[in-house]
Motif scaffolding. Sequence first.
Motif, PDB file in Angstrom:
ATOM      1  N   ALA A   1       0.834  -1.209   0.000  1.00  0.00           N
ATOM      2  CA  ALA A   1       0.000   0.000   0.000  1.00  0.00           C
ATOM      3  C   ALA A   1       0.868   1.259   0.000  1.00  0.00           C
ATOM      4  CB  ALA A   1      -0.934  -0.011   1.211  1.00  0.00           C
TER       5      ALA A   1
ATOM      6  N   VAL B   1      -5.759   3.932   3.759  1.00  0.00           N
ATOM      7  CA  VAL B   1      -5.746   2.472   3.558  1.00  0.00           C
ATOM      8  C   VAL B   1      -4.433   1.900   4.060  1.00  0.00           C
ATOM      9  CG1 VAL B   1      -5.654   0.643   1.821  1.00  0.00           C
ATOM     10  CG2 VAL B   1      -7.388   2.430   1.662  1.00  0.00           C
TER      11      VAL B   1
ATOM     12  N   ARG C   1       2.353   6.760  -7.093  1.00  0.00           N
ATOM     13  CA  ARG C   1       1.404   7.758  -7.582  1.00  0.00           C
ATOM     14  C   ARG C   1       1.927   9.178  -7.338  1.00  0.00           C
ATOM     15  NH1 ARG C   1      -4.537   6.530  -5.548  1.00  0.00           N
ATOM     16  NH2 ARG C   1      -4.938   8.256  -6.997  1.00  0.00           N
TER      17      ARG C   1
ATOM     18  N   SER D   1      -5.928   6.834  -0.101  1.00  0.00           N
ATOM     19  CA  SER D   1      -4.947   5.751  -0.236  1.00  0.00           C
ATOM     20  C   SER D   1      -4.025   5.711   0.982  1.00  0.00           C
ATOM     21  CB  SER D   1      -4.111   5.950  -1.502  1.00  0.00           C
ATOM     22  OG  SER D   1      -4.911   5.872  -2.656  1.00  0.00           O
TER      23      SER D   1
ATOM     24  N   VAL E   1       2.504   1.682  -3.547  1.00  0.00           N
ATOM     25  CA  VAL E   1       1.573   2.196  -4.548  1.00  0.00           C
ATOM     26  C   VAL E   1       1.366   3.692  -4.373  1.00  0.00           C
ATOM     27  CG1 VAL E   1      -0.843   2.123  -5.306  1.00  0.00           C
ATOM     28  CG2 VAL E   1       0.404  -0.009  -4.928  1.00  0.00           C
ATOM     29  N   LEU E   2       1.217   4.138  -3.137  1.00  0.00           N
ATOM     30  CA  LEU E   2       1.041   5.567  -2.876  1.00  0.00           C
ATOM     31  C   LEU E   2       2.275   6.355  -3.336  1.00  0.00           C
ATOM     32  CD1 LEU E   2      -0.467   7.970  -1.658  1.00  0.00           C
ATOM     33  CD2 LEU E   2       0.466   7.325   0.582  1.00  0.00           C
TER      34      LEU E   2
ATOM     35  N   ASP F   1      -8.182  11.742  -3.191  1.00  0.00           N
ATOM     36  CA  ASP F   1      -8.012  10.331  -3.516  1.00  0.00           C
ATOM     37  C   ASP F   1      -6.714   9.788  -2.938  1.00  0.00           C
ATOM     38  OD1 ASP F   1      -8.835   7.919  -4.912  1.00  0.00           O
ATOM     39  OD2 ASP F   1      -7.188   8.308  -6.287  1.00  0.00           O
ATOM     40  N   LEU F   2      -5.664  10.579  -3.008  1.00  0.00           N
ATOM     41  CA  LEU F   2      -4.381  10.138  -2.465  1.00  0.00           C
ATOM     42  C   LEU F   2      -4.422  10.038  -0.937  1.00  0.00           C
ATOM     43  CD1 LEU F   2      -2.057  12.198  -4.788  1.00  0.00           C
ATOM     44  CD2 LEU F   2      -2.211   9.718  -4.702  1.00  0.00           C
TER      45      LEU F   2
END
Length: 281
Positions: free
Chosen positions: A11, A81, A18, A78, A14-15, A74-75
Amino acid sequence: MQSASSSVREARRVLANRLRELVRDAGLDGKDLAALCGWHPSKVSRISTAKTQPSEEDIRSWCRACGAEDQAADLIASLRVAEGAWLTWRRLERAGLKRSQEERLPLYQRTRRFRSYSVWALPGLLQTHQYTEDVLRAIQRQRMTVDDVAGAVAARMERTRVLREGQRVFAFLIEEPVLRNTLSNPEAQEEQLGHLVTLSSLPNVSIGVVPVARQRPQLPVENFWIYDNTQVNVELVSGYLTLTQPSEVRAYADTYTRLAGMAVYGEQARALIREARDSLT
Protein backbone atom coordinates in the motif's frame (compact mmCIF):
# COMPACT_ATOMS: atom_id res chain seq x y z
CA MET A 1 5.90 -5.45 13.07
CA GLN A 2 4.46 -2.82 10.78
CA SER A 3 7.13 -3.52 8.16
CA ALA A 4 6.52 -7.27 8.43
CA SER A 5 3.32 -7.15 6.42
CA SER A 6 3.68 -7.13 2.65
CA SER A 7 0.14 -5.66 2.50
CA VAL A 8 1.32 -2.58 4.37
CA ARG A 9 4.47 -2.31 2.27
CA GLU A 10 2.51 -2.72 -0.95
CA ALA A 11 0.00 0.00 0.00
CA ARG A 12 2.84 2.39 0.80
CA ARG A 13 4.66 1.55 -2.44
CA VAL A 14 1.57 2.20 -4.55
CA LEU A 15 1.04 5.57 -2.88
CA ALA A 16 4.69 6.52 -3.42
CA ASN A 17 4.45 5.56 -7.09
CA ARG A 18 1.40 7.76 -7.58
CA LEU A 19 3.14 10.72 -5.94
CA ARG A 20 6.18 10.28 -8.19
CA GLU A 21 3.92 10.23 -11.26
CA LEU A 22 2.47 13.61 -10.25
CA VAL A 23 5.96 15.10 -10.15
CA ARG A 24 6.79 13.67 -13.56
CA ASP A 25 3.52 14.83 -15.09
CA ALA A 26 4.15 18.35 -13.77
CA GLY A 27 7.59 18.43 -15.42
CA LEU A 28 9.34 18.78 -12.08
CA ASP A 29 12.12 16.95 -10.31
CA GLY A 30 12.67 16.27 -6.62
CA LYS A 31 14.60 19.49 -5.97
CA ASP A 32 11.92 21.57 -7.68
CA LEU A 33 9.21 19.95 -5.57
CA ALA A 34 11.20 20.42 -2.36
CA ALA A 35 11.67 24.12 -3.10
CA LEU A 36 7.96 24.64 -3.86
CA CYS A 37 6.94 22.86 -0.64
CA GLY A 38 9.64 24.40 1.51
CA TRP A 39 11.16 21.01 2.36
CA HIS A 40 14.63 19.54 2.36
CA PRO A 41 15.18 17.45 -0.80
CA SER A 42 15.80 14.37 1.32
CA LYS A 43 12.18 14.46 2.50
CA VAL A 44 10.95 14.25 -1.09
CA SER A 45 13.32 11.34 -1.69
CA ARG A 46 12.15 9.44 1.39
CA ILE A 47 8.47 9.89 0.54
CA SER A 48 8.88 9.02 -3.13
CA THR A 49 10.73 5.79 -2.29
CA ALA A 50 8.19 4.77 0.42
CA LYS A 51 10.84 5.00 3.16
CA THR A 52 8.76 7.66 4.94
CA GLN A 53 4.99 7.76 5.02
CA PRO A 54 3.64 11.26 4.24
CA SER A 55 1.11 13.04 6.39
CA GLU A 56 -2.19 14.25 4.96
CA GLU A 57 -0.80 17.80 4.88
CA ASP A 58 2.30 16.55 3.06
CA ILE A 59 0.06 15.11 0.36
CA ARG A 60 -1.89 18.36 0.04
CA SER A 61 1.35 20.35 -0.32
CA TRP A 62 2.69 17.85 -2.85
CA CYS A 63 -0.47 18.10 -4.97
CA ARG A 64 -0.51 21.92 -4.83
CA ALA A 65 3.10 22.06 -6.00
CA CYS A 66 2.27 19.73 -8.90
CA GLY A 67 -0.90 21.58 -9.88
CA ALA A 68 -2.94 18.50 -9.03
CA GLU A 69 -5.00 19.60 -6.05
CA ASP A 70 -7.99 17.71 -7.46
CA GLN A 71 -6.16 14.44 -6.74
CA ALA A 72 -5.37 15.18 -3.10
CA ALA A 73 -8.55 13.61 -1.68
CA ASP A 74 -8.01 10.33 -3.52
CA LEU A 75 -4.38 10.14 -2.47
CA ILE A 76 -5.29 10.87 1.16
CA ALA A 77 -7.79 8.00 0.97
CA SER A 78 -4.95 5.75 -0.24
CA LEU A 79 -2.84 6.95 2.70
CA ARG A 80 -5.59 5.95 5.11
CA VAL A 81 -5.75 2.47 3.56
CA ALA A 82 -2.01 2.10 4.14
CA GLU A 83 -2.37 3.31 7.72
CA GLY A 84 -5.43 1.18 8.38
CA ALA A 85 -3.70 -2.08 7.46
CA TRP A 86 -1.83 -1.92 10.76
CA LEU A 87 -3.29 -0.49 13.94
CA THR A 88 -1.64 -0.49 17.32
CA TRP A 89 -4.01 -1.49 20.09
CA ARG A 90 -3.67 2.00 21.56
CA ARG A 91 -4.88 3.57 18.33
CA LEU A 92 -7.59 0.97 17.70
CA GLU A 93 -8.98 1.34 21.20
CA ARG A 94 -8.39 5.07 21.66
CA ALA A 95 -12.15 5.69 21.87
CA GLY A 96 -12.69 2.78 24.24
CA LEU A 97 -13.30 -0.96 24.08
CA LYS A 98 -17.00 -0.50 23.36
CA ARG A 99 -16.35 1.49 20.19
CA SER A 100 -13.76 -1.00 18.92
CA GLN A 101 -16.28 -3.83 19.40
CA GLU A 102 -19.04 -1.93 17.61
CA GLU A 103 -16.84 -0.95 14.67
CA ARG A 104 -16.27 -4.61 13.75
CA LEU A 105 -19.97 -5.49 13.61
CA PRO A 106 -20.54 -4.56 9.91
CA LEU A 107 -17.72 -6.92 8.89
CA TYR A 108 -19.40 -9.78 10.75
CA GLN A 109 -22.78 -8.92 9.27
CA ARG A 110 -21.60 -9.01 5.64
CA THR A 111 -19.49 -12.16 6.00
CA ARG A 112 -21.01 -15.52 5.12
CA ARG A 113 -18.10 -17.87 5.80
CA PHE A 114 -16.01 -17.44 8.94
CA ARG A 115 -12.81 -19.28 9.84
CA SER A 116 -11.12 -18.63 13.16
CA TYR A 117 -7.96 -19.95 14.81
CA SER A 118 -7.29 -19.38 18.51
CA VAL A 119 -4.11 -20.09 20.41
CA TRP A 120 -4.58 -18.14 23.67
CA ALA A 121 -8.29 -17.50 24.34
CA LEU A 122 -11.62 -18.60 22.96
CA PRO A 123 -12.93 -16.50 20.05
CA GLY A 124 -15.41 -13.80 20.99
CA LEU A 125 -18.36 -15.37 19.18
CA LEU A 126 -18.10 -18.43 21.42
CA GLN A 127 -17.74 -16.58 24.72
CA THR A 128 -20.23 -16.38 27.56
CA HIS A 129 -21.07 -13.05 29.15
CA GLN A 130 -18.83 -13.67 32.19
CA TYR A 131 -15.88 -15.00 30.18
CA THR A 132 -16.10 -11.95 27.90
CA GLU A 133 -16.20 -9.62 30.89
CA ASP A 134 -13.13 -11.26 32.42
CA VAL A 135 -11.14 -11.10 29.16
CA LEU A 136 -12.07 -7.47 28.40
CA ARG A 137 -11.46 -6.44 32.00
CA ALA A 138 -7.93 -7.82 31.77
CA ILE A 139 -7.38 -5.93 28.49
CA GLN A 140 -8.74 -2.71 29.99
CA ARG A 141 -6.38 -2.97 32.95
CA GLN A 142 -3.37 -3.62 30.73
CA ARG A 143 -3.96 -1.05 28.01
CA MET A 144 -6.54 1.57 28.92
CA THR A 145 -7.54 4.21 31.44
CA VAL A 146 -11.15 4.46 30.22
CA ASP A 147 -13.43 1.87 31.82
CA ASP A 148 -16.25 1.03 29.43
CA VAL A 149 -16.03 -2.74 29.90
CA ALA A 150 -19.77 -3.11 30.57
CA GLY A 151 -20.65 -1.46 27.25
CA ALA A 152 -17.98 -3.46 25.42
CA VAL A 153 -19.35 -6.73 26.82
CA ALA A 154 -22.86 -5.78 25.70
CA ALA A 155 -21.56 -4.95 22.20
CA ARG A 156 -19.76 -8.28 21.91
CA MET A 157 -22.79 -10.19 23.14
CA GLU A 158 -24.87 -8.40 20.49
CA ARG A 159 -22.37 -9.53 17.86
CA THR A 160 -22.85 -13.20 18.79
CA ARG A 161 -26.30 -12.99 17.19
CA VAL A 162 -24.64 -13.61 13.81
CA LEU A 163 -24.21 -17.24 14.88
CA ARG A 164 -27.94 -17.78 14.54
CA GLU A 165 -28.92 -15.21 11.90
CA GLY A 166 -28.69 -15.48 8.12
CA GLN A 167 -27.08 -18.15 6.02
CA ARG A 168 -23.66 -18.12 7.68
CA VAL A 169 -21.21 -20.94 8.39
CA PHE A 170 -18.55 -20.88 11.08
CA ALA A 171 -15.43 -22.99 11.53
CA PHE A 172 -13.47 -22.53 14.74
CA LEU A 173 -10.08 -24.11 15.45
CA ILE A 174 -8.93 -24.02 19.06
CA GLU A 175 -5.60 -25.24 20.42
CA GLU A 176 -6.27 -27.65 23.31
CA PRO A 177 -4.43 -25.56 25.97
CA VAL A 178 -6.96 -22.75 25.31
CA LEU A 179 -9.56 -24.94 27.03
CA ARG A 180 -7.53 -24.63 30.23
CA ASN A 181 -6.17 -21.10 29.81
CA THR A 182 -8.46 -18.69 31.57
CA LEU A 183 -8.74 -15.30 33.17
CA SER A 184 -11.96 -16.44 34.85
CA ASN A 185 -12.67 -18.21 38.11
CA PRO A 186 -13.45 -21.96 37.99
CA GLU A 187 -17.23 -21.42 38.01
CA ALA A 188 -17.12 -19.02 35.06
CA GLN A 189 -14.73 -21.33 33.18
CA GLU A 190 -17.00 -24.31 33.78
CA GLU A 191 -19.95 -22.34 32.41
CA GLN A 192 -17.87 -21.31 29.39
CA LEU A 193 -16.83 -24.85 28.54
CA GLY A 194 -20.40 -26.08 28.88
CA HIS A 195 -21.47 -23.31 26.49
CA LEU A 196 -18.81 -24.46 24.05
CA VAL A 197 -20.24 -27.99 24.07
CA THR A 198 -23.71 -26.59 23.36
CA LEU A 199 -22.54 -24.43 20.45
CA SER A 200 -20.67 -27.35 18.90
CA SER A 201 -24.05 -28.94 18.16
CA LEU A 202 -25.31 -26.05 16.02
CA PRO A 203 -25.65 -27.21 12.39
CA ASN A 204 -23.79 -24.21 10.97
CA VAL A 205 -20.95 -24.30 13.52
CA SER A 206 -17.86 -26.51 13.40
CA ILE A 207 -15.58 -26.53 16.43
CA GLY A 208 -12.27 -28.32 16.04
CA VAL A 209 -9.77 -28.83 18.86
CA VAL A 210 -6.11 -29.29 17.97
CA PRO A 211 -4.84 -31.81 20.55
CA VAL A 212 -1.54 -31.36 22.32
CA ALA A 213 1.01 -33.45 20.43
CA ARG A 214 4.76 -33.96 20.57
CA GLN A 215 5.11 -33.82 16.80
CA ARG A 216 2.93 -31.83 14.47
CA PRO A 217 3.21 -30.70 10.83
CA GLN A 218 2.21 -27.09 11.66
CA LEU A 219 3.34 -25.18 14.73
CA PRO A 220 0.86 -22.88 16.50
CA VAL A 221 0.65 -19.36 15.06
CA GLU A 222 -0.97 -16.10 16.10
CA ASN A 223 -4.76 -15.74 16.54
CA PHE A 224 -6.43 -14.99 13.20
CA TRP A 225 -9.82 -14.70 11.51
CA ILE A 226 -10.59 -15.26 7.83
CA TYR A 227 -13.70 -13.49 6.50
CA ASP A 228 -15.00 -15.21 3.37
CA ASN A 229 -11.94 -15.24 1.07
CA THR A 230 -11.40 -11.50 1.12
CA GLN A 231 -9.89 -10.44 4.46
CA VAL A 232 -7.77 -11.75 7.31
CA ASN A 233 -7.40 -10.10 10.71
CA VAL A 234 -4.45 -11.07 12.89
CA GLU A 235 -4.13 -10.31 16.59
CA LEU A 236 -0.57 -9.58 17.69
CA VAL A 237 0.90 -8.43 20.98
CA SER A 238 1.45 -4.93 19.63
CA GLY A 239 -1.59 -4.45 17.43
CA TYR A 240 -4.18 -5.56 14.91
CA LEU A 241 -3.32 -6.40 11.33
CA THR A 242 -5.76 -6.37 8.40
CA LEU A 243 -4.71 -8.30 5.28
CA THR A 244 -6.57 -8.11 1.99
CA GLN A 245 -3.86 -8.94 -0.52
CA PRO A 246 -4.97 -12.23 -2.20
CA SER A 247 -1.60 -13.94 -1.73
CA GLU A 248 -1.63 -13.23 2.02
CA VAL A 249 -5.25 -14.30 2.41
CA ARG A 250 -4.34 -17.56 0.64
CA ALA A 251 -1.34 -18.04 2.93
CA TYR A 252 -3.56 -17.87 6.01
CA ALA A 253 -6.20 -20.08 4.34
CA ASP A 254 -3.49 -22.69 3.63
CA THR A 255 -2.27 -22.48 7.23
CA TYR A 256 -5.85 -22.91 8.41
CA THR A 257 -6.24 -26.03 6.25
CA ARG A 258 -3.09 -27.60 7.72
CA LEU A 259 -4.21 -26.84 11.27
CA ALA A 260 -7.72 -28.13 10.54
CA GLY A 261 -6.25 -31.42 9.40
CA MET A 262 -4.70 -31.87 12.84
CA ALA A 263 -7.90 -31.16 14.79
CA VAL A 264 -10.57 -33.47 16.17
CA TYR A 265 -14.26 -32.71 15.79
CA GLY A 266 -17.69 -33.76 16.98
CA GLU A 267 -17.73 -36.12 19.93
CA GLN A 268 -13.94 -36.31 20.05
CA ALA A 269 -13.72 -32.52 20.41
CA ARG A 270 -16.51 -32.50 22.98
CA ALA A 271 -14.64 -35.16 24.97
CA LEU A 272 -11.60 -32.90 25.21
CA ILE A 273 -13.80 -29.96 26.25
CA ARG A 274 -15.51 -32.05 28.94
CA GLU A 275 -12.16 -33.32 30.14
CA ALA A 276 -10.98 -29.73 30.58
CA ARG A 277 -14.22 -28.87 32.37
CA ASP A 278 -13.91 -31.89 34.68
CA SER A 279 -10.33 -30.94 35.55
CA LEU A 280 -11.67 -27.76 37.18
CA THR A 281 -13.07 -29.79 40.04
